[in-house]
Write an enzyme that holds these catalytic residues in place. Structure first.
Site, PDB file in Angstrom:
ATOM      1  N   LYS A 107       0.807  -1.221   0.000  1.00 36.48           N
ATOM      2  CA  LYS A 107       0.000   0.000   0.000  1.00 36.48           C
ATOM      3  C   LYS A 107       0.841   1.272   0.000  1.00 36.48           C
ATOM      4  CE  LYS A 107      -0.560  -0.797   4.933  1.00 36.48           C
ATOM      5  NZ  LYS A 107      -0.107  -2.183   4.880  1.00 36.48           N
ATOM      6  N   VAL A 134      -5.239  -3.008   0.215  1.00 40.29           N
ATOM      7  CA  VAL A 134      -6.197  -2.070   0.798  1.00 40.29           C
ATOM      8  C   VAL A 134      -6.929  -2.591   2.030  1.00 40.29           C
ATOM      9  CG1 VAL A 134      -8.300  -0.745   0.382  1.00 40.29           C
ATOM     10  CG2 VAL A 134      -6.525  -0.853  -1.360  1.00 40.29           C
ATOM     11  N   GLY A 189      -1.292  -9.022  19.546  1.00 44.68           N
ATOM     12  CA  GLY A 189      -0.659  -9.068  18.230  1.00 44.68           C
ATOM     13  C   GLY A 189      -1.326  -8.201  17.184  1.00 44.68           C
ATOM     14  N   ASP A 203      -1.124   4.405   7.721  1.00 43.93           N
ATOM     15  CA  ASP A 203      -1.578   3.201   7.019  1.00 43.93           C
ATOM     16  C   ASP A 203      -2.921   3.460   6.333  1.00 43.93           C
ATOM     17  OD1 ASP A 203      -1.491  -0.012   6.844  1.00 43.93           O
ATOM     18  OD2 ASP A 203      -3.504   0.586   7.482  1.00 43.93           O
ATOM     19  N   LYS A 207      -4.052   3.691   2.110  1.00 48.86           N
ATOM     20  CA  LYS A 207      -5.184   2.969   1.533  1.00 48.86           C
ATOM     21  C   LYS A 207      -6.212   3.940   0.951  1.00 48.86           C
ATOM     22  CE  LYS A 207      -4.494  -0.774   4.851  1.00 48.86           C
ATOM     23  NZ  LYS A 207      -4.955  -1.403   6.113  1.00 48.86           N
TER      24      LYS A 207
END
Length: 430
Positions: A107, A134, A189, A203, A207
């Site tokens: 991305k 995405v 996690g 992030d 996208k």
């Protein structure tokens, strides 16, 4: 008729996603062959640490020389799951130079250099597919650029980062503070040791750039996307949201202007009504709400990250690209014919929730209301609570431009009766 000579695949990167891609290619080999019309063979795996044990992968396939793997002359498709800008960009362009189509989950690279990569793929007559870049397993890129190719998309609004949704969901459902919810996400996690890319919205912004380009047939780069993280969202913000019948999500919002002459792309926390479909998206799930002229409102929902979900999207692209190879054709490339400008955040119009710390004395509300009026921002509701000389004032506006709201807040800070601006949050989805 089934082709017997296998299509050979180079896997660039073998981390969480790459190792899962290799596993599925092996365990589902017969099914993939049947669906493609030819066998598909993992011909090499490029890694940085060759000594690491990779269960289920023939050690003979491992190499540290990704460039040599791509140049050896028999590779049909490269799967790039390295991430980052370099060496991924150079390897993808090398693949195109050697007649190799590419499936990528990158991305960051696509948001920054997607136009150049698309151009390189087109010049070489090859495919560049990136469903996994995405929203993990959620089929979104292909429906938007193929199924909705005959429609006009006007708005896309979604939760495209599972880590931030998990944190905000925990803050909402348990009353936890930001740090407490982040610690839980890290322990499970969902969050990286350094969660900056997620919690500061980088992030989601990458996208958003990719989706905006597809939705509006124009080039939108990462730098065009307004980005605001969610680290300042507090338990008090959630309490205010609940009083309004809302919750808080980190949203990617892409819009075509009413006159159709520009677009906007932004990522930021926002209050949304509990009645909106996105309000019920829990844990680390993703969901994207697409509004198209003919199709109406569509919602795509599912796991947005993780080895298996992302590998599912990668393998879906692999099947499509391999089919194209057999047909000596290519799938849809970049569509940027509209060349629409991306408007700055100051021109975006939305509602706002502003929480002020003020002096608890007569005339404060009138002063505040006057400032809003002088800047052309209409007030919808006001709630005031106070004691012992201090008070909180919560103002919810009607729709206003971001620039007008910014001017209002700057003027409010200059009032002697305003002790501080506790929070400002946009209200969406109404």
């Amino acid at each position: 008729m089934m082709r017997t000579r296998p299509l050979k695949v180079a896997l660039l990167g073998c981390g969480v996603v790459g190792s899962e891609v290799a596993r599925i290619m092996t365990t589902h080999a017969d099914d993939l062959t049947a669906r493609i019309g030819a066998p598909v063979e993992l011909a090499g795996v490029a890694v940085r640490r060759p000594s690491k044990v990779r269960e289920g992968i023939d050690p003979a396939l491992i190499t540290t020389d990704a460039t040599a793997l791509l140049k050896r002359g028999d590779i049909d498709v490269a799967i790039e799951v390295i991430g980052g800008i370099e060496p991924a960009r150079t390897l993808i362009t090398t693949a195109f130079e050697h007649g190799i189509s590419v499936v990528s989950a990158n991305k960051a690279l696509l948001a920054q250099d997607g136009a150049a990569l698309h151009e390189a793929a087109e010049q070489a007559g090859l495919d560049l597919y990136y469903e996994a870049a995405v929203a993990g397993a959620i089929p979104l890129v292909r429906p938007m650029r193929e199924s909705l190719a005959g429609d006009k998309i006007n708005r896309v609004m979604g939760i495209v980062n599972g880590t931030t949704n998990f944190i905000l969901d925990k803050m909402d459902s348990t009353g936890a503070g930001y740090q407490e919810a982040l610690d839980e996400a890290t322990a499970l996690g969902y969050a990286e040791a350094d969660p900056t890319a997620d919690v500061e919205g980088y992030d989601a912004a990458a996208k958003a750039a990719i989706l905006a380009g597809i939705a509006f047939h124009t080039r939108v780069r990462l730098d065009d996307v307004y980005r605001e993280g969610m680290t300042e969202v507090s338990a008090a913000d959630f309490a205010s949201a609940k009083r309004m019948g809302c919750t808080i999500k980190l949203l990617a919002i892409l819009e075509r202007a009413a006159d159709g002459q520009s677009v906007t792309a932004r990522v930021h926390p926002a209050m949304i009504p509990l009645s909106h479909p996105l309000a019920s998206v829990r844990e680390a799930y993703n969901a994207v709400f697409v509004e198209a002229e003919a199709a109406g409102r569509l919602m795509f929902y599912g796991p947005g990250a993780g080895g298996s979900p992302t590998a599912s999207a990668v393998l879906g692209d692999l099947v499509a690209v391999c089919r194209n190879k057999l047909a000596e054709a290519t799938g849809p490339g970049e569509s940027a014919y509209t060349q629409l400008p991306v408007s700055p955040m100051g021109e975006v119009v939305t509602r706002y929730h502003i929480s002020l710390d003020v002096a608890d004395k007569p005339g404060v509300l009138a002063q505040v209301a006057t400032v809003f009026s002088e800047h052309g921002v209409s007030i919808d509701t006001v709630r005031q609570q106070g004691k012992d000389g201090e008070a909180s004032l919560v103002v919810v506006t009607h729709r206003a431009a971001d620039a007008a709201l910014s001017g209002t807040v700057e003027a409010l800070r200059k009032l002697d009766t305003v002790r501080g601006v506790a929070s400002i949050m946009r209200v969406e989805g109404e």
